[in-house]
Design an enzyme around this catalytic site. Structure first.
Site, PDB file in Angstrom:
ATOM      1  CD  GLU A 200      -2.886  -1.082   0.026  1.00  0.00           C
ATOM      2  OE1 GLU A 200      -3.280   0.020  -0.405  1.00  0.00           O
ATOM      3  OE2 GLU A 200      -3.185  -2.162  -0.512  1.00  0.00           O
ATOM      4  CB  SER A 479     -54.994 -24.207  37.958  1.00  0.00           C
ATOM      5  OG  SER A 479     -56.366 -24.451  37.739  1.00  0.00           O
TER       6      SER A 479
END
Length: 782
Positions: A200, A479
């Site tokens: 680069e 219940s």
């Protein structure tokens, strides 16, 4: 008078001299002045603009450079000698964490296996209580048990508890969905720096932000190689483009890029620029989230820390710089391989590596993992709960930008089991006789001893967003309320004991200004005089209403509050048969207090929050408070064990050993619109709801809908039976006419010598509703 005019002579005679023309003024001074003015104005604006760029460069570079998202972790796997896990199961866990097989254990996150022996080189990790270094650990297994754990790095010293690094289950992103793992330049592998500079910016440490020579050399190198080997932009320019500018292709952006690169080089050192570049560069996409920096990319592509990557993988990451999508090693492996090898050649040309290193690296495959071990929403329903708890104490900005580590209570093995079980069981229930189909579900699983949420699901399919039934579906609980009523009654041992007889016969509850409420049993039958434990085991409605009306609905609600439920409920008599609407999480809190022997421990999904610097910001310790009478709670729990052995939950013992001591209760609402089951073993408590989102009848009861799901998941995750320990004031005694022993609060136990004929048996009680507070209530339709 002499003539003043000059004259000239010619052959034609004297003639007047030609008139001398006046010299015109030159325009140059005007134009030069304008030029100088324009130059001055242009210079002013240029310097002003450069000042503006300089301000922006410094403001962002010297301030908070990045918004680092929070990372959310599941509970780590903790092993010890005697832990119930086979070698194969442990290897599966290692693979889930993306540990790699490596006979030489050359790097962290690797393991080797030889028969029933597994050796692991663990990864270092900063836990909420202490940092943990990497270790070389050997585990020996016998059948399905961990036999021993030794630390080979400490001369075979026994390890009390081995804690693996936890799986990351989510990320809390800022609005700009970028993620990164910050690294320092000193921690970057030399191979990374060499590969970057070779491909680069070879002159990085010599130019001032722009490199004319670099551009020329890159063009020549690319022509020779027949492809893109080097780039023309310097690393500084690339940083500016990624860090400050948009991806727009225009002359203006290129000019800004050049100016800002010069400013950056003037203001900061090369090492500062390079370190920022290593953390900023865009290297891929994880769904909707951008992967920035080499620290995160190493985990995303190889599930390894950057410092542990070998040369060929480091160079593979550098290959992505030129185009993460074009050189994606998962989708374009051939291009990625070619690009990697080109960079290796450049490193060889620049003498950064030897010919042998280059050849060895080229001979190796890319080695990327199939799926990244990073997800923003691996378990969305549980993550929803985590976010809600966090937002009670943290700002959204802090959660998504400060790099927090959030450690949760989720057990991924339990969660995965729950999700798969729910999917399988609901498919079966859809086809069950009487089932209306299109069923949905919600379930919560906690660790019985702590109230930590181990798993949570909100439907048969896991979706990333939507209605969270586990947290938000407010449904009648049927219940499931009954243990609260019996607990309230048993708080008065002078009046109620486990064997107190109560009439399960028709009961008419008066209602001022309206019709009286006449409840019915589920089977539409009456069962005469029954004991408390029988009434609860078989879920008799009439006996329960009779008890509830006697003790008072408001008192039952107060007991519910003491069990940790804060949601408002209506104080109607129908509350006694479960008209109260709660979420699965509410019900879990209620039964967690029962499982905790009367001690309230708030459900929690978070263990700790740690800052990016490793400082513990918040811990969530185990806090308990006694809110119920332990003796009454113990008796109710034994009654709920009877529910499982001979009552509505008996199907569980078709699968579990008879000695497992399960505690639980079924729940069914009017017209079978809701099917519930809540219960616990020695190690886990689970609550399951099954029903339809349109609230239509589904045709299943608690025993035929939710219970099969509960049984299936608990059988897979639970290894410990229930061991109820009676408080000191519990006395075991036989009741009149029954040879079995039952628990009684001291002083309330019956004495057989005092037993009277059946109709005069001590403890037999038929409430007189004329003296109850029933007239204070207005029943609704149930």
């Amino acid at each position: 008078m002499a003539e003043r005019k000059r004259r000239t002579s010619s052959r034609y005679g004297d003639t007047p001299a030609p008139r001398q023309r006046k010299k015109k003024k030159s325009g140059f001074p005007i134009f030069s002045s304008l030029f100088l003015i324009m130059l001055g104005v242009g210079g002013f604006f240029l310097f002003s603009y450069l000042g503006y760029l300089d301000y922006n460069v410094r403001k962002q570079f010297e301030g908070k450079r990045w918004a680092i998202p929070a990372r959310v972790y599941a509970s780590p796997l903790e092993l010890y000698a005697g832990y119930n896990m086979s070698a194969a199961q442990f290897e599966t866990q290692l693979k889930t964490l993306h540990y790699r097989v490596d006979a030489n254990l050359t790097s962290e996150g690797t393991y080797s296996k030889k028969g029933s022996q597994i050796t692991v080189k663990t990864r270092p990790f900063n836990f909420w209580d202490a940092p943990q270094e990497s270790g070389l650990i050997r585990l020996n297994f016998v059948d399905s048990t961990v036999e021993s754990i030794t630390d080979l790095g400490k001369q075979g010293e026994a390890v009390a508890v081995l804690r693996l690094d936890p799986p990351q289950i989510g990320t809390l992103y800022p609005k700009i969905k970028e993620d990164r793992v910050l690294i320092q330049l000193k921690d970057a592998p030399p191979a990374l720096i060499n590969a970057l500079l070779a491909s680069e910016d070879r002159d990085f440490y010599h130019h001032f932000g722009l490199s004319i020579r670099g551009i020329a050399r890159a063009m020549l190198a690319n022509l020779k190689a027949g492809g893109m080997v080097q780039g023309g932009s310097t690393i500084t320019q690339q940083l500016v483009k990624n860090f400050y500018l948009s991806s727009e292709r225009s002359l203006t952006r290129k000019i800004n890029e050049a100016f800002m690169a010069l400013i950056l080089e003037y203001r900061y050192s090369k090492d500062e620029i390079l370190e920022a570049y290593l953390n900023e560069i865009y290297l891929g996409q994880n769904g909707s989230n951008a992967v920035h920096g080499f620290g995160l990319a190493s985990e995303f592509y190889f599930n390894s820390t950057l410092k542990d990557l070998p040369l060929h993988q480091v160079v593979s990451l550098v290959a992505l710089v030129r185009g993460p999508s074009y050189y994606d090693p998962r989708r374009a492996s051939e291009r990625a391989l070619q690009r990697r090898n080109l960079i290796l050649d450049e490193m060889l040309n620049s003498e950064a590596i030897t010919e042998k290193q280059a050849a060895d690296a080229k001979a190796k495959p890319l080695g990327v993992i199939v799926n990244a071990n990073r997800s923003s929403n691996a378990y969305p329903y549980f993550m929803d709960l985590v976010k809600r708890q966090l937002r009670q104490e943290y700002r959204e900005e802090d959660l998504t930008s400060e790099g927090l580590s959030i450690f949760t209570t989720l057990d991924t093995r339990v969660q995965d089991t729950l999700e798969q079980t729910v999917k399988t069981q609901l498919a079966k229930l859809d086809k069950a006789p009487k089932s209306a189909g299109n069923l949905e579900t919600a379930a919560v699983i906690t660790r019985r001893d702590s109230g930590e949420i181990a798993a949570l699901t909100s439907g048969r399919e896991v979706v990333s967003s939507g209605f969270n039934r586990a947290l938000d579906a407010v449904r009648p609980i049927g219940s499931l309320i009954k243990p609260v009523i019996y607990l309230t009654a048993l708080n008065n041992p002078k009046k109620y004991t486990i064997t107190t007889s109560v009439s399960d016969s028709e009961i008419v509850v008066p209602n001022k200004g309206s019709e009286a409420w006449i409840p019915k049993n589920y089977d539409h039958k009456e069962h005469g005089n029954v004991s408390l434990h029988q009434a609860l085991a078989h879920s008799y409605n009439l006996a329960t209403v009779r008890i509830g009306m006697d003790v008072g609905v408001n008192n039952v609600i107060e007991t519910l509050r003491n069990m940790g439920v804060n949601r408002e409920v209506d104080s109607f008599p129908s509350f006694l048969l479960g008209s109260a609407q709660l979420t699965p999480l509410d019900v879990t809190q209620m039964y967690q207090t029962l499982a905790g022997d009367g001690f309230l421990s708030r459900l929690k999904a978070i263990r700790a929050v740690v800052s990016a610097k490793g400082e513990r910001l918040q811990s969530y310790p185990f806090i308990v408070k006694q809110t119920l009478d332990p003796s009454a709670t113990y008796i109710v729990n034994t009654m709920l064990q009877e529910v499982m052995t001979s009552g509505t939950g008996h199907a569980a013992y078709d699968v579990f050993p008879k000695s497992f001591g399960l505690v639980g209760k079924t729940g069914t609402t009017n017209d079978a619109k809701d099917s519930w089951f809540a219960g616990y073993s020695g190690d886990y408590l689970s609550v399951v709801w099954v029903g339809r989102d349109d609230n239509k009848p589904m045709g299943l009861t608690g025993a035929t809908g939710a219970l099969p799901v509960w049984i299936s998941v608990m059988k897979q995750i639970s290894t410990q039976p229930v061991n109820l320990i009676p408080p000191d004031n519990i006395k075991m005694a036989s009741s009149c006419g029954d040879s079995r022993s039952y628990p009684y609060i001291a002083g309330s136990e019956p004495h057989l010598s005092d037993c009277a004929p059946e109709d005069d048996t001590p403890g037999y009680f038929v409430p007189d509703f004329g003296n109850s507070d029933s007239d204070d209530f207005t029943p609704d339709n149930f």
